[in-house]
Design an enzyme around this catalytic site. Structure first.
Site, PDB file in Angstrom:
ATOM      1  N   GLU A 284       0.825  -1.217   0.000  1.00  0.00           N
ATOM      2  CA  GLU A 284       0.000   0.000   0.000  1.00  0.00           C
ATOM      3  C   GLU A 284       0.854   1.261   0.000  1.00  0.00           C
ATOM      4  O   GLU A 284       0.433   2.303  -0.476  1.00  0.00           O
ATOM      5  CB  GLU A 284      -0.910   0.014   1.243  1.00  0.00           C
ATOM      6  CG  GLU A 284      -2.335  -0.389   0.929  1.00  0.00           C
ATOM      7  CD  GLU A 284      -3.293  -0.238   2.107  1.00  0.00           C
ATOM      8  OE1 GLU A 284      -4.449  -0.603   1.933  1.00  0.00           O
ATOM      9  OE2 GLU A 284      -2.899   0.231   3.186  1.00  0.00           O
ATOM     10  N   HIS A 305       9.158 -26.602  -1.155  1.00  0.00           N
ATOM     11  CA  HIS A 305       8.647 -27.782  -1.848  1.00  0.00           C
ATOM     12  C   HIS A 305       7.519 -27.426  -2.819  1.00  0.00           C
ATOM     13  O   HIS A 305       6.826 -28.302  -3.322  1.00  0.00           O
ATOM     14  CB  HIS A 305       8.166 -28.811  -0.817  1.00  0.00           C
ATOM     15  CG  HIS A 305       9.300 -29.286   0.050  1.00  0.00           C
ATOM     16  ND1 HIS A 305       9.938 -30.482  -0.140  1.00  0.00           N
ATOM     17  CD2 HIS A 305       9.949 -28.676   1.079  1.00  0.00           C
ATOM     18  CE1 HIS A 305      10.912 -30.604   0.748  1.00  0.00           C
ATOM     19  NE2 HIS A 305      10.940 -29.522   1.493  1.00  0.00           N
ATOM     20  N   LYS A 419     -14.171  -0.001  -3.637  1.00  0.00           N
ATOM     21  CA  LYS A 419     -15.240   0.371  -2.688  1.00  0.00           C
ATOM     22  C   LYS A 419     -16.362   1.101  -3.401  1.00  0.00           C
ATOM     23  O   LYS A 419     -17.539   0.814  -3.184  1.00  0.00           O
ATOM     24  CB  LYS A 419     -14.677   1.285  -1.589  1.00  0.00           C
ATOM     25  CG  LYS A 419     -13.811   0.570  -0.579  1.00  0.00           C
ATOM     26  CD  LYS A 419     -13.504   1.507   0.573  1.00  0.00           C
ATOM     27  CE  LYS A 419     -12.372   0.970   1.417  1.00  0.00           C
ATOM     28  NZ  LYS A 419     -11.828   1.965   2.323  1.00  0.00           N
TER      29      LYS A 419
HETATM   30  O1  PA5 Z   1      -3.859   1.045   5.812  1.00  0.00           O
HETATM   31  C1  PA5 Z   1      -4.983   1.420   5.598  1.00  0.00           C
HETATM   32  O2  PA5 Z   1      -5.307   2.613   5.663  1.00  0.00           O
HETATM   33  C2  PA5 Z   1      -6.103   0.443   5.267  1.00  0.00           C
HETATM   34  O3  PA5 Z   1      -5.671  -0.839   5.088  1.00  0.00           O
HETATM   35  C3  PA5 Z   1      -7.107   0.425   6.402  1.00  0.00           C
HETATM   36  O4  PA5 Z   1      -6.438   0.020   7.565  1.00  0.00           O
HETATM   37  C4  PA5 Z   1      -8.273  -0.485   6.110  1.00  0.00           C
HETATM   38  O5  PA5 Z   1      -8.875  -0.146   4.898  1.00  0.00           O
HETATM   39  C5  PA5 Z   1      -9.303  -0.403   7.226  1.00  0.00           C
HETATM   40  O6  PA5 Z   1      -9.715   0.909   7.385  1.00  0.00           O
HETATM   41  P1  PA5 Z   1     -10.457   1.383   8.680  1.00  0.00           P
HETATM   42  O7  PA5 Z   1      -9.553   1.189   9.843  1.00  0.00           O
HETATM   43  O8  PA5 Z   1     -10.791   2.817   8.421  1.00  0.00           O
HETATM   44  O9  PA5 Z   1     -11.699   0.523   8.807  1.00  0.00           O
END
Ligand code: PA5
Length: 444
Positions: A284, A305, A419
């Site tokens: 990310e 393996h 989303k």
């Molecule tokens: O790193 C990030 O921002 C995302 O992976 C969030 O942690 C994930 O989408 C969950 O979001 P939230 O904590 O707002 O529910």
């Protein structure tokens, strides 16, 4: 103290890249330390191991003790950065079989990290006949997966304990002021913990997001923070003495020299979810603007393996980062067998760690000879302190790596695309035009 070692790296990167990259690393270092780079408003994790809210930390410890006292299970609801860190640490320090072990701490179940009805039902069944509490975690407070799961578990709690008593068993970890979860928690009077504004999801494991479930599982969270603070001091020194500099520089140079895939490998199956956490952190943070290493992971020796064939002889696309966790917590020695029908007596009396380490060395030599460069991350052991060091090390190196790549390591605009489509297809108010457009595409 954690260290990074490079194995025969000169044969892959013959030019002295360290010197050439030093000025850019210095700038990246400055950006992280002062929050002056892209996404600098999300660098609160840099000084967190010492600057954390001590009052909230004590409340986390008190809540963990309360849950340990009144619950046989804790259901942790969250996804992505609100899930993987806690699961990684608990698996690594308490075992992936933690829930099956005899112990005096509650089972910890993770849910809300997908949309499987079967997974939900299974977890509801697992807590049906036991006393349980819920820790719902969402920074935004609006993420669909955990929000939907929370509806089910809140209902289950209220059915079992009545509305008022159920409220005593709900712990919400979310934004300090915004979001549906915060409003709900305030209205219902649930205990809340804060995901600080200046810390993004994937950098939040050392906040209440990770600390509450980790503490419930009986891990010493002071030692975890202590380890992170030690690494924070090491990283404050902007030079190649810092293992994060060494790691960030080498992986960047390997990327530039035509290796777009980084494989994180570990020889302990308990590390599997730490690798998942690492994949989110790097995927990310770096994967944007058409750039970034693709982070993948393997569990050795199991995957030797299966994936071992590709790593040894497939397309030369990757390098490996091997996490060595040091000595196992307990030693096991291979039994002698007089008949020696399996021909293994040459190993009789040898500790399992000895065999594992020879496998590790053999693989290192084979993969390197096969054209796969190896970076070795040597951790201090499988302890809360060592894991605290490792977490901070990976976070810091990730921030440096993002700035070397010239991307914002703290945003994730790409996560929104699915989303929006999902909301439209589900008929969420406000997405009507998009719904029609998407359905037309699907029905072509
Ligand atoms: O790193 C990030 O921002 C995302 O992976 C969030 O942690 C994930 O989408 C969950 O979001 P939230 O904590 O707002 O529910």
């Amino acid at each position: 103290m954690l260290d990074v070692k490079l194995f025969e790296m000169r044969s892959f990167l013959p030019l002295p890249y360290e010197e050439a990259l030093a000025p850019r690393l210095k700038r990246a270092q400055e950006k992280l330390q002062t929050g002056s780079g892209a996404g600098g408003e999300f660098t609160g994790w840099v000084h967190l191991p010492r600057d954390y809210d001590k009052e909230e930390f004590s409340r986390i410890q008190a809540a963990a003790r309360k849950i340990q006292g009144d619950s046989q299970a804790l259901v942790v609801i969250g996804i992505g950065g609100s899930y993987l860190g806690a699961r990684g640490v608990i698996d690594c320090l308490c075992s992936p079989n933690y829930n099956l072990k005899k112990k005096n701490t509650p089972n910890v179940y993770f849910i809300g990290n997908g949309l499987s009805a079967d997974a939900l039902q299974e977890t509801l069944d697992l807590v049906a006949d036991v006393d349980f509490s819920v820790n719902v975690i969402s920074k935004s407070g609006t993420t669909t997966e955990p929000a939907v799961a929370f509806r089910f578990f809140r209902e289950a709690l209220e059915k079992k304990y009545g509305k008022e008593n159920a409220g005593e068993r709900i712990y919400a970890t979310t934004d300090k002021a915004r979001g549906a979860l915060k409003s709900l928690a305030d209205a219902e009077g649930w205990e809340t913990f804060v995901v600080p504004d200046e810390i993004g999801g994937r950098y939040s494991v050392l906040t209440a997001v990770g600390l509450l479930p980790i503490a419930v599982a009986g891990v010493d969270i002071e030692a975890l923070m202590g380890g992170a603070a030690q690494m924070m001091d090491v990283c404050a020194n902007g030079s190649y003495d810092c293992p994060a500099w060494k790691y960030a520089a080498t992986r960047y140079e390997l990327y530039r020299s035509g290796r777009p895939i980084e494989l994180l490998a570990c020889y302990d199956p308990a590390f599997r979810f730490m690798s998942e956490w690492w994949k989110q952190l790097y995927g990310e943070s770096e994967g944007k603007d058409g750039k970034g290493l693709f982070p993948a992971s393997v569990d050795f020796t199991a995957d030797l393996h299966s994936m071992g064939q590709y790593i040894q002889e497939g397309k030369r696309l990757m390098f490996e980062t091997v996490v060595r966790l040091g000595a196992s917590n307990g030693q096991l020695y291979v039994p002698r067998d007089e008949a020696d029908g399996d021909g293994l007596n040459f190993l009789a009396g040898k500790p399992m760690d000895f065999i594992r380490d020879r496998a590790m060395e053999g693989t290192l030599l084979a993969h390197t000879e096969g054209g796969v460069p190896n970076i070795i991350v040597e951790a201090d052991g499988k302890t809360p302190e060592a894991l605290g060091q490792l977490i901070y090390f990976f976070e810091y190196a990730c921030g440096l790596s993002g700035y070397l790549l010239d991307v914002n390591p703290f945003d994730q605009p790409g996560v929104e695309a699915y989303k929006k489509n999902m909301f439209a297809l589900l008929g969420k108010p406000g997405y009507e035009d998009r719904k029609a457009e998407l359905e037309a595409k699907l029905n072509k």
